[in-house]
Scaffold this motif. Sequence first.
Motif, short mmCIF file in Angstrom:
data_model
loop_
_atom_site.label_atom_id
_atom_site.label_comp_id
_atom_site.label_asym_id
_atom_site.label_seq_id
_atom_site.Cartn_x
_atom_site.Cartn_y
_atom_site.Cartn_z
N UNK A 1 0.77 -1.42 0.10
CA UNK A 1 -0.11 -0.18 -0.03
C UNK A 1 1.03 1.20 0.09
N UNK A 2 1.86 1.18 0.69
CA UNK A 2 2.82 2.38 0.84
C UNK A 2 3.50 2.66 -0.46
N UNK A 3 3.84 1.55 -1.02
CA UNK A 3 4.32 1.82 -2.50
C UNK A 3 3.33 2.22 -3.52
N UNK A 4 2.22 2.03 -3.10
CA UNK A 4 1.29 2.52 -4.24
C UNK A 4 0.87 4.03 -3.86
N UNK A 5 1.05 4.24 -2.89
CA UNK A 5 0.87 5.71 -2.55
C UNK A 5 1.92 6.71 -3.03
N UNK A 6 3.10 6.00 -2.72
CA UNK A 6 4.29 6.87 -3.34
C UNK A 6 4.20 7.09 -4.76
N UNK A 7 3.75 5.76 -5.57
CA UNK A 7 3.74 6.02 -6.79
C UNK A 7 2.71 7.04 -7.37
N UNK A 8 1.53 7.28 -6.72
CA UNK A 8 0.61 7.83 -7.28
C UNK A 8 0.89 9.38 -6.74
N UNK A 9 1.88 9.85 -5.85
CA UNK A 9 2.27 10.97 -5.60
C UNK A 9 3.34 11.55 -6.57
N UNK A 10 4.22 10.36 -6.93
CA UNK A 10 5.48 10.78 -7.84
C UNK A 10 4.77 10.97 -9.28
N UNK A 11 3.49 10.17 -9.29
CA UNK A 11 2.83 10.45 -11.05
C UNK A 11 2.37 11.85 -11.03
N UNK A 12 1.76 12.20 -9.85
CA UNK A 12 0.90 13.27 -9.53
C UNK A 12 2.18 14.47 -9.82
N UNK A 13 3.24 14.35 -9.20
CA UNK A 13 4.42 15.70 -9.26
C UNK A 13 4.71 15.47 -10.48
N UNK A 14 4.86 14.23 -11.35
CA UNK A 14 5.35 14.43 -12.86
C UNK A 14 4.54 15.18 -13.83
N UNK A 15 3.15 14.95 -13.43
CA UNK A 15 2.10 15.35 -14.29
C UNK A 15 1.91 16.98 -14.01
N UNK A 16 1.77 17.29 -12.71
CA UNK A 16 1.54 18.55 -12.25
C UNK A 16 2.95 19.64 -12.12
N UNK A 17 4.20 19.04 -12.21
CA UNK A 17 4.96 19.73 -11.92
C UNK A 17 5.27 20.93 -13.17
N UNK A 18 5.34 20.48 -14.40
CA UNK A 18 5.58 21.53 -15.39
C UNK A 18 4.79 22.70 -15.39
#
Length: 129
Positions: A1-18
């Motif tokens: 579950x912890x890995x899934x949460x990290x993956x979600x926020x990493x993806x969110x950061x990649x998408x929203x960062x730019x």
Amino acid sequence: MKTLIRLFFRTLRIVLGPFMLLKERLSRPAALQRSAERQAEVDRQCTELALYQFKTCPFCIKVRQEIHALALPIQLLDAQHEGDNRSALKQGTGAYKVPCLRISDAQGRVQWLSESGAIVAYLRGRFVS
């Protein structure tokens, strides 16, 4: 579950960062104008300062906007990825919390100031005359 949460926020950061960086660039405030002598003094004082930050952290963006508005040539150090900057932040503060302003003095003493509001207040108090 912890890995899934990290993956979600990493993806969110990649998408929203730019988009966050584009907004920062487009909404950059006008820089404060000083006399050449006063700006030279401010530039000298800023050699004692360094901001540890993550590029897409909203609180870091807030501090960078203020740095630009006050026309401060403060060194920006990326502490998001493994390396010397991240290690220095951890060693100096005991945490990886950003933004964090390192304030050095002529005697070699170092202070660390975290929290974006406190950093902005410090910069305004020190550099707005």
